[in-house]
Design a protein around this motif. Structure first.
Motif, PDB file in Angstrom:
ATOM      1  N   ASP A  92       0.820  -1.213   0.000  1.00  0.00           N
ATOM      2  CA  ASP A  92       0.000   0.000   0.000  1.00  0.00           C
ATOM      3  C   ASP A  92       0.856   1.266   0.000  1.00  0.00           C
ATOM      4  N   LEU A  93       2.103   1.156  -0.432  1.00  0.00           N
ATOM      5  CA  LEU A  93       2.944   2.340  -0.577  1.00  0.00           C
ATOM      6  C   LEU A  93       2.948   2.768  -2.046  1.00  0.00           C
ATOM      7  N   TYR A  94       2.896   4.065  -2.254  1.00  0.00           N
ATOM      8  CA  TYR A  94       2.961   4.632  -3.593  1.00  0.00           C
ATOM      9  C   TYR A  94       4.155   5.566  -3.654  1.00  0.00           C
ATOM     10  N   GLN A  95       4.923   5.455  -4.720  1.00  0.00           N
ATOM     11  CA  GLN A  95       6.163   6.223  -4.855  1.00  0.00           C
ATOM     12  C   GLN A  95       6.001   7.291  -5.915  1.00  0.00           C
ATOM     13  N   ASN A  96       6.582   8.438  -5.667  1.00  0.00           N
ATOM     14  CA  ASN A  96       6.597   9.515  -6.637  1.00  0.00           C
ATOM     15  C   ASN A  96       7.993  10.121  -6.640  1.00  0.00           C
ATOM     16  N   GLN A  97       8.529  10.329  -7.828  1.00  0.00           N
ATOM     17  CA  GLN A  97       9.861  10.920  -7.969  1.00  0.00           C
ATOM     18  C   GLN A  97       9.754  12.118  -8.889  1.00  0.00           C
ATOM     19  N   GLN A  98      10.418  13.203  -8.509  1.00  0.00           N
ATOM     20  CA  GLN A  98      10.338  14.422  -9.297  1.00  0.00           C
ATOM     21  C   GLN A  98      11.674  15.152  -9.287  1.00  0.00           C
ATOM     22  N   LEU A  99      11.991  15.781 -10.409  1.00  0.00           N
ATOM     23  CA  LEU A  99      13.209  16.575 -10.558  1.00  0.00           C
ATOM     24  C   LEU A  99      12.833  18.044 -10.384  1.00  0.00           C
ATOM     25  N   ILE A 100      13.441  18.724  -9.415  1.00  0.00           N
ATOM     26  CA  ILE A 100      13.120  20.116  -9.112  1.00  0.00           C
ATOM     27  C   ILE A 100      14.347  20.975  -9.410  1.00  0.00           C
ATOM     28  N   PRO A 101      14.254  21.918 -10.358  1.00  0.00           N
ATOM     29  CA  PRO A 101      15.408  22.771 -10.667  1.00  0.00           C
ATOM     30  C   PRO A 101      15.864  23.550  -9.439  1.00  0.00           C
ATOM     31  N   PHE A 102      17.183  23.614  -9.262  1.00  0.00           N
ATOM     32  CA  PHE A 102      17.769  24.312  -8.117  1.00  0.00           C
ATOM     33  C   PHE A 102      18.465  25.567  -8.610  1.00  0.00           C
ATOM     34  N   ILE A 103      18.676  26.510  -7.711  1.00  0.00           N
ATOM     35  CA  ILE A 103      19.310  27.771  -8.086  1.00  0.00           C
ATOM     36  C   ILE A 103      20.822  27.629  -8.098  1.00  0.00           C
ATOM     37  N   LYS A 104      21.471  28.486  -8.853  1.00  0.00           N
ATOM     38  CA  LYS A 104      22.933  28.490  -8.896  1.00  0.00           C
ATOM     39  C   LYS A 104      23.445  29.309  -7.725  1.00  0.00           C
ATOM     40  N   LEU A 105      24.314  28.685  -6.934  1.00  0.00           N
ATOM     41  CA  LEU A 105      24.853  29.345  -5.743  1.00  0.00           C
ATOM     42  C   LEU A 105      26.363  29.420  -5.808  1.00  0.00           C
ATOM     43  N   ASP A 106      26.910  30.362  -5.073  1.00  0.00           N
ATOM     44  CA  ASP A 106      28.355  30.460  -4.932  1.00  0.00           C
ATOM     45  C   ASP A 106      28.823  29.342  -4.001  1.00  0.00           C
ATOM     46  N   PRO A 107      29.823  28.518  -4.408  1.00  0.00           N
ATOM     47  CA  PRO A 107      30.286  27.440  -3.527  1.00  0.00           C
ATOM     48  C   PRO A 107      30.814  27.934  -2.187  1.00  0.00           C
ATOM     49  N   ALA A 108      31.230  29.195  -2.124  1.00  0.00           N
ATOM     50  CA  ALA A 108      31.738  29.739  -0.864  1.00  0.00           C
ATOM     51  C   ALA A 108      30.607  30.003   0.133  1.00  0.00           C
ATOM     52  N   ALA A 109      29.357  29.900  -0.317  1.00  0.00           N
ATOM     53  CA  ALA A 109      28.223  30.144   0.583  1.00  0.00           C
ATOM     54  C   ALA A 109      28.141  29.094   1.680  1.00  0.00           C
ATOM     55  N   GLY A 110      28.757  27.941   1.450  1.00  0.00           N
ATOM     56  CA  GLY A 110      28.772  26.893   2.467  1.00  0.00           C
ATOM     57  C   GLY A 110      27.552  26.002   2.385  1.00  0.00           C
ATOM     58  N   PRO A 111      27.433  25.097   3.335  1.00  0.00           N
ATOM     59  CA  PRO A 111      26.304  24.160   3.298  1.00  0.00           C
ATOM     60  C   PRO A 111      24.973  24.840   3.606  1.00  0.00           C
ATOM     61  N   LEU A 112      23.931  24.314   2.991  1.00  0.00           N
ATOM     62  CA  LEU A 112      22.575  24.817   3.203  1.00  0.00           C
ATOM     63  C   LEU A 112      21.791  23.809   4.032  1.00  0.00           C
ATOM     64  N   THR A 113      20.796  24.287   4.741  1.00  0.00           N
ATOM     65  CA  THR A 113      19.859  23.419   5.439  1.00  0.00           C
ATOM     66  C   THR A 113      18.589  23.375   4.605  1.00  0.00           C
ATOM     67  N   LEU A 114      18.275  22.208   4.079  1.00  0.00           N
ATOM     68  CA  LEU A 114      17.091  22.012   3.259  1.00  0.00           C
ATOM     69  C   LEU A 114      16.006  21.389   4.119  1.00  0.00           C
ATOM     70  N   VAL A 115      14.862  22.056   4.210  1.00  0.00           N
ATOM     71  CA  VAL A 115      13.745  21.578   5.014  1.00  0.00           C
ATOM     72  C   VAL A 115      12.592  21.251   4.071  1.00  0.00           C
ATOM     73  N   ILE A 116      12.091  20.022   4.160  1.00  0.00           N
ATOM     74  CA  ILE A 116      10.931  19.606   3.382  1.00  0.00           C
ATOM     75  C   ILE A 116       9.773  19.457   4.362  1.00  0.00           C
ATOM     76  N   THR A 117       8.730  20.251   4.165  1.00  0.00           N
ATOM     77  CA  THR A 117       7.561  20.225   5.038  1.00  0.00           C
ATOM     78  C   THR A 117       6.433  19.500   4.324  1.00  0.00           C
ATOM     79  N   ASP A 118       5.905  18.454   4.950  1.00  0.00           N
ATOM     80  CA  ASP A 118       4.784  17.698   4.404  1.00  0.00           C
ATOM     81  C   ASP A 118       3.519  18.139   5.134  1.00  0.00           C
ATOM     82  N   THR A 119       2.589  18.774   4.405  1.00  0.00           N
ATOM     83  CA  THR A 119       1.376  19.291   5.046  1.00  0.00           C
ATOM     84  C   THR A 119       0.410  18.172   5.423  1.00  0.00           C
ATOM     85  N   ARG A 120       0.418  17.066   4.689  1.00  0.00           N
ATOM     86  CA  ARG A 120      -0.495  15.969   5.003  1.00  0.00           C
ATOM     87  C   ARG A 120      -0.034  15.234   6.253  1.00  0.00           C
ATOM     88  N   LEU A 121       1.269  14.928   6.342  1.00  0.00           N
ATOM     89  CA  LEU A 121       1.810  14.240   7.519  1.00  0.00           C
ATOM     90  C   LEU A 121       2.052  15.193   8.684  1.00  0.00           C
TER      91      LEU A 121
END
Length: 191
Positions: free
Chosen positions: A151-180
């Motif tokens: 009963d699991l359904y999988q979805n895969q999607q490619l999301i374009p990302f912005i061009k960043l300066d490598p000196a900006a360092g690591p980013l914190t990516l937060v994915i918020t699921d409104t249903r869960l």
């Protein structure tokens, strides 16, 4: 002796701070467990998991959320190899080349219980620098998942990302699921 007392007190404060951060991160839903140190992803070395969301429990409860970053150079190499294999016309190659995002792309892969729950448009992606400045926000396109099993359904999607300066360092990516009503955190080091 005094050094050990200070060390013990700072350790207890760090644990309490992590517990309150884990509790505060959940938008009205159950809090996700967090790693003490970000865990490297063997499939995608520039992404590290902060929340524990890829274990067997996530598969069983339908909360599997996986993200990977693909650099522009990696995507260009793939397009060039596909051109050799499929003997594409120049127009097809030029169209794929024009659609190549300049900052790379995020590959979002989710598994949820029920086809309606595997809709990526229920997610919101947000990337912040270490000083808290938001540099990227996106909502994936809507769609339903394909059957994955149990009963699991999988979805895969490619999301374009912005061009960043490598000196900006690591980013914190937060994915918020409104249903869960849960948040999944990653540490991302774009190239």
């Amino acid at each position: 002796m005094q050094f050990y007392t200070v060390l013990r007190a700072s350790f207890v404060l760090a644990l309490l701070g992590g517990a309150t951060a884990a509790h505060a991160q959940s938008p009205n839903g159950p809090a996700r467990k967090r790693y003490m140190f970000a865990q490297k992803n063997p499939e995608c070395p520039v992404v590290a998991n902060i929340t524990k969301n890829t274990d067997e429990d996530a598969d069983i409860t339908g909360t599997y959320t996986h993200v990977c970053y693909r650099s522009p150079a990696e995507m260009l190499f793939e397009i060039s190899e596909l051109r050799k294999i499929h003997n594409w016309a120049d127009s097809t190659y030029q169209r794929r080349l024009a659609a190549l995002p300049p900052g790379g792309a995020l590959v979002l892969n989710i598994r949820r219980q029920g086809p309606k729950n595997a809709d990526p448009s229920l997610l919101t992606l947000s990337a912040r620098t270490k000083d808290g400045k938001e540099v990227f926000t996106a909502t994936p396109r809507p769609g339903t998942g394909r059957f994955y099993g149990r009963d699991l359904y999988q979805n895969q999607q490619l999301i374009p990302f912005i061009k960043l300066d490598p000196a900006a360092g690591p980013l914190t990516l937060v994915i918020t699921d409104t249903r869960l009503r849960q948040q999944f955190e990653y540490q991302l080091t774009p190239q």
